[in-house]
Design a protein around this motif. Structure first.
Motif, PDB file in Angstrom:
ATOM      1  N   GLU A 399      30.362  36.975  34.968  1.00  0.00           N
ATOM      2  CA  GLU A 399      31.654  36.645  35.569  1.00  0.00           C
ATOM      3  C   GLU A 399      32.262  35.400  34.931  1.00  0.00           C
ATOM      4  OE1 GLU A 399      34.760  37.492  38.237  1.00  0.00           O
ATOM      5  OE2 GLU A 399      32.988  38.658  37.639  1.00  0.00           O
ATOM      6  N   LYS A 402      33.816  36.079  31.601  1.00  0.00           N
ATOM      7  CA  LYS A 402      35.156  36.672  31.708  1.00  0.00           C
ATOM      8  C   LYS A 402      36.204  35.590  31.917  1.00  0.00           C
ATOM      9  CE  LYS A 402      33.667  41.093  33.721  1.00  0.00           C
ATOM     10  NZ  LYS A 402      33.753  41.983  34.917  1.00  0.00           N
ATOM     11  N   TRP A 403      35.887  34.572  32.738  1.00  0.00           N
ATOM     12  CA  TRP A 403      36.827  33.485  32.948  1.00  0.00           C
ATOM     13  C   TRP A 403      37.103  32.746  31.646  1.00  0.00           C
ATOM     14  CZ3 TRP A 403      33.839  30.903  37.605  1.00  0.00           C
ATOM     15  CH2 TRP A 403      33.775  31.808  38.668  1.00  0.00           C
ATOM     16  N   PRO A 409      41.484  39.734  35.875  1.00  0.00           N
ATOM     17  CA  PRO A 409      40.721  40.589  36.800  1.00  0.00           C
ATOM     18  C   PRO A 409      41.452  41.907  37.068  1.00  0.00           C
ATOM     19  CG  PRO A 409      41.744  38.790  38.001  1.00  0.00           C
ATOM     20  CD  PRO A 409      41.953  38.509  36.534  1.00  0.00           C
ATOM     21  N   TYR A 416      44.154  41.769  43.420  1.00  0.00           N
ATOM     22  CA  TYR A 416      43.133  41.452  42.422  1.00  0.00           C
ATOM     23  C   TYR A 416      41.760  41.337  43.086  1.00  0.00           C
ATOM     24  CZ  TYR A 416      46.909  40.519  39.147  1.00  0.00           C
ATOM     25  OH  TYR A 416      48.004  40.659  38.338  1.00  0.00           O
ATOM     26  N   SER A 418      37.247  41.127  42.169  1.00  0.00           N
ATOM     27  CA  SER A 418      36.135  40.906  41.238  1.00  0.00           C
ATOM     28  C   SER A 418      34.937  41.728  41.710  1.00  0.00           C
ATOM     29  CB  SER A 418      35.773  39.417  41.205  1.00  0.00           C
ATOM     30  OG  SER A 418      34.542  39.228  40.545  1.00  0.00           O
ATOM     31  N   ASN A 419      34.056  42.052  40.785  1.00  0.00           N
ATOM     32  CA  ASN A 419      32.866  42.855  41.114  1.00  0.00           C
ATOM     33  C   ASN A 419      31.620  42.011  41.361  1.00  0.00           C
ATOM     34  OD1 ASN A 419      34.244  45.311  40.828  1.00  0.00           O
ATOM     35  ND2 ASN A 419      33.932  45.305  38.616  1.00  0.00           N
ATOM     36  N   THR A 477      42.676  34.940  38.733  1.00  0.00           N
ATOM     37  CA  THR A 477      41.216  34.856  38.815  1.00  0.00           C
ATOM     38  C   THR A 477      40.779  34.301  40.161  1.00  0.00           C
ATOM     39  OG1 THR A 477      41.050  34.528  36.414  1.00  0.00           O
ATOM     40  CG2 THR A 477      39.158  33.875  37.742  1.00  0.00           C
ATOM     41  N   ALA A 480      41.030  36.885  42.879  1.00  0.00           N
ATOM     42  CA  ALA A 480      39.865  37.776  42.875  1.00  0.00           C
ATOM     43  C   ALA A 480      38.637  37.082  43.454  1.00  0.00           C
ATOM     44  CB  ALA A 480      39.583  38.251  41.441  1.00  0.00           C
ATOM     45  N   ASN A 481      38.499  35.779  43.153  1.00  0.00           N
ATOM     46  CA  ASN A 481      37.330  35.052  43.655  1.00  0.00           C
ATOM     47  C   ASN A 481      37.396  34.831  45.165  1.00  0.00           C
ATOM     48  OD1 ASN A 481      35.257  33.779  41.531  1.00  0.00           O
ATOM     49  ND2 ASN A 481      37.247  34.074  40.538  1.00  0.00           N
ATOM     50  N   ASP A 484      35.707  37.717  46.618  1.00  0.00           N
ATOM     51  CA  ASP A 484      34.250  37.587  46.520  1.00  0.00           C
ATOM     52  C   ASP A 484      33.706  36.629  47.575  1.00  0.00           C
ATOM     53  OD1 ASP A 484      33.795  39.344  44.412  1.00  0.00           O
ATOM     54  OD2 ASP A 484      34.197  37.814  42.900  1.00  0.00           O
TER      55      ASP A 484
END
Length: 725
Positions: A399, A402-403, A409, A416, A418-419, A477, A480-481, A484
Motif C-alpha cells: 500500500e 502505491k502512495w 486509488p 475511493y 483501498s484494499n 488517497t 481511501a484510507n 480502511d
C-alpha cells in the motif's frame, strides 16, 4: 458304489466308504503298496456312531481314537511294512470333524494303523503356505478340540450339557505328556480370527456367530483348568488360545495398518502424512459403523463389543499419531494432525449420530500425551503468529508503495477505496478463529491479535509521512484510507473479537490518531478558506448585516463540502460532523472575544435573534449533507436566551441550566458571556457566578458531549466570586 460295514475276521480296522466310483481293495495278510486315484470332490466320511452303542466289534470310545473328514485331491497309501510319509492337503476353510477309532480286542492290535507313526504336512494356521511336520495323533487331538459344536447333537445330553465322556476325553487329551506347539493347536482361534477379519468386508455374520459360539462353548472346561495347578495346566490350554480381545486387537491393528490401501478419498491431500492420517481416521469411522450396524448382534452382550472396538481403534490410532507427532512434521502437517485431534475425530467420528450412543468417548482418553500435544501446539502457534505478522506488513508495504508511486486509488460504487483492510482482516479473523478452536487458549488469541497493534502503529507513521508530501493524489488517497481506518476500527470494536483490554484500547487510540491525520488534512484547508468569514462574526459589520455575513459563510461551506462527494458516506458523515463542531466552536469563540458590546436591552434582544437565525442557516447546511449532530443546534439558542433575559433571577437559573447541560463550561466562559451584557453591574455578575459555584456540586459532571472545552478564550479575572462569598 457304496461299501457297507461288514464283519471280517482278518481285518482289524472297520471303515465306511462312500464314493461314486469303484475302488479296488487288495486284501491279504501282507498289504502291497498301491496308489488309489480319488476324484476331487470325494469325501471320506468316518461316521460317528452312537456313544452308547455296543457290539461285538466295537469297544467304548477313547480320546486316542479320533476320526475326521478331509477333502482331498490325491491320497497315497503305503504298505504296512514300509511306513512312508502320507501327505494330506488341508484347505484354509477346512471343515472340522470328530475322528473316532473303535477299539478292537487286544488280539487285533497288530493290524491297527499306528497313527503315532504317520507323519503329515499342513499349513500353519495364520501363515498359509508355510509347511511344518507334525504327528498325526497330535493333529487328531487338535481337531478334536477344534469343533465340538458340529457334534453337539451326539455329544450333549438331553439337558444340553456336554457328555461326561467327552469332558473326560478332553481332560485326557490336555493332560497328555505330549507337548504340542501352540501353532498346532490354534486352528479354532485361526478360524475365529479369519471370521472377525472377514466380517468387515463381507456379510458373514452367521460364520462369525458360529465361530464365536464354538469358542465360547469351551468356557465351562476352561474354568476347570483355571482351578488346576500351574504345572498341571497344558501350555496350549484353550484359555490361552481363546483370548478373543487379543484377536480383535490383532485384526484392528492389521486393518489400521492397511488403511492406506483402502481409503482413496485422501489421495488429493498434499503430503503422505496427511493422507495416512486421513485414511486411518476414515477407517476408524467406517469400521465402527460396521460394528454398530452389522456385527454387534453377533457378540454376547457382556462383550460390550462396540466400546471394545472403539477402545482398540482409539489405541491403534493414538499409537500411530504419537509416532507421527514425534517425527519431523511441517507446519501444515502439524495443523492437520491437530485438526483431527480437536475437531474431526471427536466430532465426526466419536460423536457420529450412529456411534455416539454405543461408545463411551469420555473413557477413551486423549489421542496424544500432553507433552506431544503441547509441542505440536507451540509449533503451530509460532507458525501462525509469524504468518499473521508477515501478512500484515507485506500488505502495508504494498500500500505504501502505491502512495509513493502516486497511483490513484480505485473508484468503487462512486467513492475511493483501498484494499488494505479487505486483504488483511479476513486472514486475521480466520486465523484467530482457527487458533481459538484448535488451541482453546484465550492468551494465544490475545497474542495473535496483538500483532494488529504493531501493524497500526506502522500504518500511522507511514500516513504521517504521506501528508507531508505535496502530491496530487493525496486527497483521494486519504479518502481511501479513511475507508480502511473505519473497517479496522469496526473490527476492533466488536466484542466478539477476543482482544485483550489493553490491546483493544491501544488499537482504538491508534485508529483515532489515524482518522485525525486524515481529518486534519481536509479540515485545515477548509478552515483556512473560511477564516476571513469567521473574522466578520460578532463585529459591527455582522451586527449591521448579519444575513449577508452568514449567507457568505454558508455558501463557502457548501463549496467545501462538495469536495467530499467521492468519500464513502459513513466516512463523510464523520468528517462533516467534525466540521460542524469546528464551525460552531469558531462561532462561539468569536462571540466570546467581546469585540461587540451590547449596551441595552434592544441590542441584546436583536443579537439573540441574529444568533438563532445564524444557527438555523448553519445547521441546515450540515443537515443536507447527512450530519447527525443535532445536539450542536441547541447550543446557540441557549446562549441567545442568556443575552435576551434581563431579570437577575432568571439569568441565574439559565446559567445553572447551561452548566448542567454542558458540564465542561467553565467560569471563564460564563464571565465572557455575561460581559457581552454591559448593562449588568459588577455585583450582578458576582451573584450569578456565586449561584453557579454553589450549584456545581449538585450538577452532573458526566456528559456524552463535549463542546466548551474546545472553545479557547483569553483569561479573565474572576475575583468577584471570592468577593461575593
Amino acid at each position: 458304489m457304496a461299501f457297507k460295514r461288514v464283519k471280517e475276521e482278518d481285518l482289524e480296522i472297520v471303515e465306511d466308504i462312500r464314493c461314486n466310483e469303484d475302488i479296488a481293495v487288495c486284501p491279504g495278510e501282507e498289504w502291497q503298496k498301491h496308489r488309489i486315484k480319488v476324484p476331487k470332490k470325494l469325501k471320506i466320511n468316518f461316521l460317528k456312531k452312537n456313544l452308547n452303542r455296543k457290539s461285538q466289534f466295537e469297544a467304548p470310545l477313547t480320546p486316542t481314537h479320533l476320526l475326521a473328514d478331509f477333502e482331498m485331491t490325491e491320497d497315497i497309501a503305503d504298505s504296512h511294512g514300509d511306513c512312508q510319509k502320507r501327505k494330506i492337503k488341508i484347505f484354509d476353510k477346512l471343515k472340522t470333524f470328530n475322528f473316532r477309532k473303535h477299539q478292537k480286542n487286544s488280539k487285533s492290535h497288530e493290524s491297527e494303523a499306528d497313527l503315532t507313526t504317520v507323519k503329515g504336512t499342513a499349513d500353519l494356521p495364520g501363515n498359509p503356505g508355510k509347511k511344518h511336520e507334525m504327528k498325526a495323533s497330535d493333529k487328531l487331538k487338535n481337531v478334536f478340540v477344534m469343533k465340538r459344536q458340529k457334534n453337539s447333537k451326539s455329544c450333549e445330553t438331553p439337558s444340553g450339557n456336554l457328555d461326561q465322556s467327552h469332558v473326560e476325553a478332553e481332560e485326557h487329551l490336555f493332560s497328555s505328556t505330549e507337548v504340542a506347539s501352540a501353532e498346532d493347536k490354534d486352528c479354532e482361534i485361526f478360524r475365529l480370527r479369519m471370521a472377525i477379519y472377514d466380517s468387515f468386508s463381507e456379510d458373514n455374520q452367521e460364520t462369525l456367530k458360529s465361530a464365536l459360539t464354538s469358542v465360547l462353548q469351551e468356557k465351562t472346561q476352561d474354568q476347570c483348568w483355571s482351578e488346576a495347578a500351574v504345572d498341571e495346566c497344558p501350555i496350549w490350554s484353550p484359555e490361552k488360545c481363546r483370548q478373543i480381545k487379543t484377536l480383535l486387537k490383532i485384526v484392528v491393528e492389521q486393518r489400521m495398518k492397511n488403511a492406506n490401501e483402502r481409503e482413496n478419498r485422501a489421495d488429493k491431500l498434499s503430503t503422505s502424512l496427511k493422507r495416512e492420517v486421513c485414511r486411518m481416521g476414515k477407517q476408524v469411522q467406517k469400521d465402527l459403523l460396521r460394528v454398530v450396524r452389522n456385527l454387534r448382534e453377533c457378540y454376547p452382550p457382556d462383550f460390550d463389543i462396540c466400546r471394545t472396538y472403539a477402545q482398540l481403534y482409539h489405541e491403534a490410532f493414538s499409537t500411530r499419531l504419537q509416532e507421527l507427532a514425534r517425527s519431523k512434521v511441517s507446519s501444515e502437517e502439524c495443523l492437520y494432525i491437530l485438526s483431527w485431534i480437536v475437531d474431526y475425530y471427536p466430532n465426526d467420528v466419536l460423536k457420529h449420530k450412529e456411534l455416539e450412543e454405543h461408545i463411551n468417548s469420555s473413557s477413551l482418553g486423549p489421542l496424544l500425551p500432553e507433552e506431544d500435544l503441547k509441542r505440536l501446539e507451540e509449533q503451530y502457534f509460532t507458525y501462525k503468529e509469524n504468518e499473521v505478522r508477515k501478512w500484515l506488513f507485506t500488505a502495508l508495504e504494498k500500500e505504501v508503495k502505491k502512495w509513493s508511486d502516486g497511483i490513484q486509488p480505485e473508484l468503487m460504487d462512486g467513492y475511493y477505496c483501498s484494499n488494505l483492510a479487505v486483504d488483511v482482516l479476513p486472514l486475521v479473523d480466520i486465523t484467530v478463529s482457527e487458533v481459538k478452536a484448535l488451541l482453546r487458549c484465550e492468551n494465544k488469541t490475545w497474542c495473535l491479535l496483538n500483532q494488529l497493534d504493531g501493524f497500526l502503529t506502522s500504518y500511522k507513521k507511514s500516513l504521517e509521512e504521506l501528508v507531508k508530501r505535496k502530491q496530487k493524489h493525496i486527497p483521494k488517497t486519504l479518502n481511501a484510507n479513511l475507508v480502511d481506518i473505519h473497517q479496522f476500527r469496526d473490527y476492533v470494536q466488536k466484542p466478539e473479537h477476543p482482544f485483550s483490554e489493553d490491546t483493544r484500547t491501544a488499537c482504538l487510540s491508534t485508529l483515532a490518531d489515524l482518522k485525525n491525520i486524515c481529518h486534519t488534512y481536509f479540515l485545515s484547508r477548509i478552515h483556512k478558506e473560511l477564516k476571513p468569514l469567521y473574522r466578520k462574526l460578532w463585529t459591527q459589520v455582522w451586527f449591521a448585516g448579519h444575513r449577508e455575513v452568514v449567507e457568505e459563510l454558508v455558501k463557502a461551506l457548501e463549496n467545501s463540502i462538495d469536495h467530499f462527494k467521492e468519500l464513502k458516506p459513513v466516512c463523510r458523515e464523520e468528517l462533516l460532523a467534525e466540521l460542524h463542531v469546528d464551525v460552531m466552536v469558531e462561532y462561539v469563540r468569536r462571540m466570546m472575544k467581546r469585540k461587540l458590546k451590547l449596551e441595552d436591552k434592544e441590542q441584546q434582544e436583536a443579537a439573540a435573534e441574529f444568533i438563532c437565525h445564524n444557527n438555523n442557516k448553519i445547521c441546515s447546511v450540515f443537515a443536507k449533507v447527512g450530519s447527525r449532530e443535532e445536539w450542536l443546534c441547541q447550543i446557540l439558542p441557549k446562549l441567545s436566551e442568556i443575552l435576551r433575559l434581563q431579570d437577575l433571577g432568571s439569568l441565574q437559573l439559565e446559567v445553572v441550566t447551561l452548566a448542567r447541560d454542558y458540564p465542561d463550561i467553565s467560569e471563564q466562559h460564563i464571565l465572557a458571556l455575561l460581559n457581552l451584557k454591559t448593562n449588568l453591574s459588577f455585583s450582578d455578575v458576582c451573584r450569578i457566578e456565586g449561584c453557579l459555584s454553589e450549584n456545581r456540586g449538585t450538577l452532573g459532571t458526566e456528559s456524552s458531549t463535549s463542546f466548551f472545552s474546545k472553545v479557547f478564550i483569553e483569561y479573565q479575572d474572576t475575583s468577584c466570586v471570592s468577593c461575593y462569598k
